[in-house]
Design a protein around this motif. Structure first.
Motif, PDB file in Angstrom:
ATOM      1  N   ASP A 185      -3.053 -12.656  -1.531  1.00  0.00           N
ATOM      2  CA  ASP A 185      -3.475 -11.265  -1.370  1.00  0.00           C
ATOM      3  C   ASP A 185      -2.802 -10.445  -2.482  1.00  0.00           C
ATOM      4  N   PRO A 186      -3.581  -9.755  -3.338  1.00  0.00           N
ATOM      5  CA  PRO A 186      -2.976  -9.086  -4.506  1.00  0.00           C
ATOM      6  C   PRO A 186      -1.961  -8.013  -4.131  1.00  0.00           C
ATOM      7  N   ASP A 187      -2.224  -7.270  -3.053  1.00  0.00           N
ATOM      8  CA  ASP A 187      -1.271  -6.229  -2.644  1.00  0.00           C
ATOM      9  C   ASP A 187       0.042  -6.849  -2.175  1.00  0.00           C
ATOM     10  N   ALA A 188      -0.067  -7.946  -1.427  1.00  0.00           N
ATOM     11  CA  ALA A 188       1.137  -8.606  -0.924  1.00  0.00           C
ATOM     12  C   ALA A 188       1.963  -9.171  -2.075  1.00  0.00           C
ATOM     13  N   TYR A 189       1.306  -9.833  -3.013  1.00  0.00           N
ATOM     14  CA  TYR A 189       2.027 -10.449  -4.140  1.00  0.00           C
ATOM     15  C   TYR A 189       2.682  -9.378  -5.004  1.00  0.00           C
ATOM     16  N   ALA A 190       1.955  -8.293  -5.260  1.00  0.00           N
ATOM     17  CA  ALA A 190       2.515  -7.210  -6.075  1.00  0.00           C
ATOM     18  C   ALA A 190       3.724  -6.582  -5.390  1.00  0.00           C
ATOM     19  N   ALA A 191       3.641  -6.416  -4.075  1.00  0.00           N
ATOM     20  CA  ALA A 191       4.758  -5.813  -3.342  1.00  0.00           C
ATOM     21  C   ALA A 191       5.975  -6.736  -3.356  1.00  0.00           C
ATOM     22  N   CYS A 192       5.759  -8.033  -3.224  1.00  0.00           N
ATOM     23  CA  CYS A 192       6.868  -8.992  -3.265  1.00  0.00           C
ATOM     24  C   CYS A 192       7.538  -8.980  -4.633  1.00  0.00           C
ATOM     25  N   ARG A 193       6.747  -8.937  -5.684  1.00  0.00           N
ATOM     26  CA  ARG A 193       7.313  -8.918  -7.035  1.00  0.00           C
ATOM     27  C   ARG A 193       8.111  -7.641  -7.272  1.00  0.00           C
ATOM     28  N   ALA A 194       7.574  -6.535  -6.822  1.00  0.00           N
ATOM     29  CA  ALA A 194       8.240  -5.247  -7.049  1.00  0.00           C
ATOM     30  C   ALA A 194       9.565  -5.151  -6.311  1.00  0.00           C
ATOM     31  N   ALA A 195       9.659  -5.820  -5.166  1.00  0.00           N
ATOM     32  CA  ALA A 195      10.861  -5.698  -4.331  1.00  0.00           C
ATOM     33  C   ALA A 195      11.785  -6.909  -4.443  1.00  0.00           C
ATOM     34  N   ALA A 196      11.528  -7.808  -5.391  1.00  0.00           N
ATOM     35  CA  ALA A 196      12.270  -9.076  -5.458  1.00  0.00           C
ATOM     36  C   ALA A 196      13.780  -8.865  -5.535  1.00  0.00           C
ATOM     37  N   ASN A 197      14.235  -7.864  -6.266  1.00  0.00           N
ATOM     38  CA  ASN A 197      15.676  -7.647  -6.404  1.00  0.00           C
ATOM     39  C   ASN A 197      16.346  -7.284  -5.087  1.00  0.00           C
ATOM     40  N   SER A 198      15.554  -6.827  -4.104  1.00  0.00           N
ATOM     41  CA  SER A 198      16.136  -6.471  -2.803  1.00  0.00           C
ATOM     42  C   SER A 198      16.648  -7.698  -2.063  1.00  0.00           C
TER      43      SER A 198
END
Length: 403
Positions: A185-198
């Motif tokens: 899911d593109p929204d899910a993958y983008a959100a995971c990438r954006a928050a990876a440092n968390s």
């Protein structure tokens, strides 16, 4: 028309009817929830059973005790107790809503609203409830359709669900490996990438637990690739890279051809650079047990290419030998069969035998015994009569050396 949960053996386990009666499930106070419903709809085996209830924890405890059912307050501060029926644990959790979250833990309040409880869960396929008697599935967020389409979606906005609990980043890739198909899911993958440092805010134990669960899935490769490509693990496990992905890609079919059960620790070793010291450092960082750390490091020791499989198994243990041989792409897979269902034998003589054959007591005994064992292993563990012959030869050798 609502989906129906298929009938299955797990729905008729001993003691379950009494548990449901104590929770007044027929009056609508309790439903199956989460993994049992998801896996049940897919026709998969169900081992862990969770029940959601409108009853508050103290009420649940008193009802179960009154019904003579063992109850353990495993997470009562968060609304969860565990009932034990016929030796089988069942987690029972009161419907909840989040009051506040900080990415690691949530402050909750109880509710009697099933949709409100569903909305605080992670993925649509996990927010499914089923009536224990009719099997009718309650689905607020099209989780059944996602399950059928092999699609893993966060409930609502992915970035909000991740902000509530950073571990959901890793859980997303695990569920994608197990239940997903095709592009994420593109929204899910983008959100995971954006928050990876968390992920750095999480305990390393939680990261390790989730990563090993992912690696235990039959086909984790595509999810691991997405994680590497997206820089998901870069902040917490920078050692895992494209080279590791290639080693994991080579390992998985070797496990299957050899008929060896997948091991998440072996697969973790494949993802790491082939260096035992690096493995020790990663294991320490992930707070793995000493036994687990030792296994990963041992798997990455330089393979003993010239030795027979059972000789390696005798030296470092069968488990370690299988790990090393599977990770060694130059080792023919069929040679691993010699280690399956094999228990390393013990040398059938001791130092006393050597002394009885004429060797003087002292440091020579241990050295001679080591020589006997070396030849015994090289010859493929012959029987006691051959070992006695070897021992006699070694004793003669040591006696001549002392003359």
């Amino acid at each position: 028309m609502p989906a129906l949960l298929p009938d299955a053996e797990w729905r008729h386990r001993p003691g379950l009817d009494d548990l449901l009666a104590a929770l007044e499930a027929k009056a609508g106070h309790a439903r199956f929830v989460g993994g049992a419903v998801r896996d049940g709809l897919l026709g998969l085996p169900v081992s862990d059973l969770d029940i959601a209830t409108t009853l508050e924890p103290a009420d649940v405890v008193s009802r179960l005790k009154a019904a003579g059912i063992k109850v353990v307050p495993t997470g009562i501060d968060h609304g969860t107790v565990t009932a034990v029926i016929a030796g089988w644990p069942v987690e029972i959790t009161t419907l909840r809503r989040d009051v506040s979250t900080d990415g690691r833990r949530a402050t909750i309040a109880y509710t009697d609203d099933w949709r409100e409880d569903a909305s605080r869960r992670d993925f649509t396929i996990n927010a499914l409830y089923a009536d224990p008697f009719s099997g009718e599935v309650t689905d607020f967020f099209d989780g059944v359709a996602d399950l059928q389409a092999r699609r893993v979606r966060f409930i609502g906005a992915a970035e909000e669900r991740i902000a509530e609990d950073h571990l959901r980043i890793l859980r997303y890739f695990r569920f994608l490996a197990r239940f997903g198909q095709g592009e994420p899911d593109p929204d899910a993958y983008a959100a995971c990438r954006a928050a990876a440092n968390s992920l750095m805010a999480l305990s390393r134990e939680r990261i390790a637990d989730e990563l090993l669960k992912l690696l235990a899935v039959d086909a984790p490769l595509s999810s691991v690739k997405l994680m590497i490509d997206g820089g998901i693990l870069a902040a917490v496990l920078p050692e895992i890279d494209e080279d590791g992905l290639a080693r994991l890609k080579a390992l998985i079919p070797r496990e299957q051809i050899a008929g060896v059960a997948a091991s998440p620790l072996r697969r973790l070793a494949a993802l790491l650079p082939p260096d035992p010291r690096t493995a020790e450092n990663v294991g320490a960082r992930l707070k793995l047990s000493k036994k687990a750390r030792k296994r990963v490091a041992l798997a990455l020791e330089a393979p003993d290419a010239g030795s027979a499989p059972r000789a390696i198994g005798f030296r470092i243990g069968v488990e370690g030998a299988i790990d090393q041989m599977l990770l060694d792409q130059y080792r023919p897979v069929d040679t691993i069969g010699a280690l399956k269902d094999w228990t390393p034998p013990q040398l059938p003589i001791g130092g006393g035998t050597l002394i009885s054959l004429g060797l003087s007591p002292g440091p020579d005994v241990a050295a001679a015994l080591g020589e006997v064992q070396r030849i015994w292993v090289e010859e493929g563990f012959p029987d006691a009569s051959r070992v006695t012959e070897i021992a006699d030869q070694i004793v003669s050798k040591f006696q001549r050396a002392r003359q």
